[in-house]
Design a protein around this motif. Structure first.
Motif, mmCIF file in Angstrom:
data_model
loop_
_atom_site.group_PDB
_atom_site.id
_atom_site.type_symbol
_atom_site.label_atom_id
_atom_site.label_comp_id
_atom_site.label_asym_id
_atom_site.label_seq_id
_atom_site.Cartn_x
_atom_site.Cartn_y
_atom_site.Cartn_z
ATOM 1 N N LEU A 23 0.808 -1.219 0.000
ATOM 2 C CA LEU A 23 0.000 0.000 0.000
ATOM 3 C C LEU A 23 0.843 1.271 0.000
ATOM 4 N N GLY A 24 2.095 1.147 0.408
ATOM 5 C CA GLY A 24 2.976 2.310 0.378
ATOM 6 C C GLY A 24 2.962 3.150 1.644
ATOM 7 N N ARG A 25 2.365 2.625 2.722
ATOM 8 C CA ARG A 25 2.364 3.386 3.981
ATOM 9 C C ARG A 25 2.147 2.439 5.147
ATOM 10 N N THR A 50 -3.637 2.095 -5.400
ATOM 11 C CA THR A 50 -3.719 1.820 -3.957
ATOM 12 C C THR A 50 -3.920 3.103 -3.157
ATOM 13 N N ALA A 51 -4.222 4.209 -3.822
ATOM 14 C CA ALA A 51 -4.308 5.507 -3.126
ATOM 15 C C ALA A 51 -5.380 5.496 -2.033
ATOM 16 N N VAL A 52 -6.552 4.963 -2.317
ATOM 17 C CA VAL A 52 -7.637 4.987 -1.325
ATOM 18 C C VAL A 52 -7.327 4.061 -0.146
ATOM 19 N N PRO A 53 -7.018 2.777 -0.359
ATOM 20 C CA PRO A 53 -6.689 1.945 0.811
ATOM 21 C C PRO A 53 -5.432 2.409 1.545
ATOM 22 N N PRO A 176 -10.813 0.786 -7.228
ATOM 23 C CA PRO A 176 -11.445 0.181 -8.406
ATOM 24 C C PRO A 176 -10.465 0.086 -9.570
ATOM 25 N N LEU A 177 -10.473 -1.050 -10.237
ATOM 26 C CA LEU A 177 -9.564 -1.320 -11.352
ATOM 27 C C LEU A 177 -10.338 -1.419 -12.654
ATOM 28 N N GLY A 178 -9.693 -1.028 -13.733
ATOM 29 C CA GLY A 178 -10.279 -1.210 -15.050
ATOM 30 C C GLY A 178 -10.191 -2.663 -15.482
#
Length: 235
Positions: A23-25, A50-53, A176-178
């Protein structure tokens, strides 16, 4: 300021560290982390999706984010959470797995746990007295016109549509993913997380998360062990 009552593994748990990298954090320290290097996805793709989670931190929601009701201060919430946790037993799950929820990915139990479902319902009900009512703007953001009858009732009774019988425990890993991204993300997620999912999972604590101001990242405020001191020693 908003609070949430969640489950998350301890700060040093290998799953916590693997999720923080993905997630990067790190939700305990707030420290930014580099996403895992992989030939199948660019670092910018992982960071964007992953910005929102990432803002919410690695967790499984039990009591969704809420503002404290008038007359309720944080010390009272903490005392009640500590007492509540001591009165409820730990929950053992066979294991987690990477699951697809619509166009998002998460970690979820490989089978339904009635004990976890009951624990989540107890958390929602007990701590609803600490929750300020939703504002009109918050109700509008919940988009009640697209909810089922049960979800609509939950929103107005408990402040969130996906609680009680609509609850499904999960630990979100992507936004959400495309359609063209789903297969690639699933491949990378399984490769990254499956080494950490081979053992059963014990829901051993309730974690209080805090959002210090609107839009700020959620941080782990404190962990509250489930079960009495005596039962934890016996276990």
């Amino acid at each position: 300021m908003r609070y949430a009552i969640n489950y998350t593994p301890s700060a040093g748990d290998p799953l916590t560290l693997a999720a923080a990298q993905w997630l990067g954090r790190n939700p305990f320290s707030g420290e930014a982390m580099e996403p895992p290097a992989t030939r199948d996805l660019g670092l910018h793709e992982i960071a964007f999706n992953t910005a929102v989670p990432r803002r919410y931190g690695f967790h499984g929601t039990l009591k969704p984010p809420f503002r404290l009701a008038d007359g309720i201060a944080e010390p009272l919430l903490l005392r009640n959470l500590m007492h509540f946790a001591g009165q409820h037993e730990r929950v053992r799950l066979p294991k987690l797995e990477v699951v697809r929820l619509g166009n998002r990915f998460a970690l979820g139990p490989c089978e339904h746990s009635e004990a976890l479902h009951l624990l989540a319902g107890a958390v929602v009900q007990h701590f609803d007295a600490f929750r300020a009512p939703l504002t009109e703007a918050e109700l509008e953001r919940a988009d009640p016109g697209h909810l089922s009858a049960a979800q609509f009732a939950n929103l107005y009774r408990f402040g969130h549509p996906h609680v009680m019988d609509e609850f499904r425990f999960h630990m979100t890993l992507t936004g959400p993913l495309g359609p063209q991204e789903i297969g690639r993300f699933e491949k990378v997620l399984r490769r990254h997380f499956e080494p950490f999912l081979e053992r059963p999972l014990e829901i051993a604590n309730l974690a209080l998360f805090v959002e210090n101001e609107p839009g700020a990242p959620f941080l782990v405020h404190s962990l509250h062990p489930l079960g009495s001191v005596m039962s934890r020693k016996i276990a």
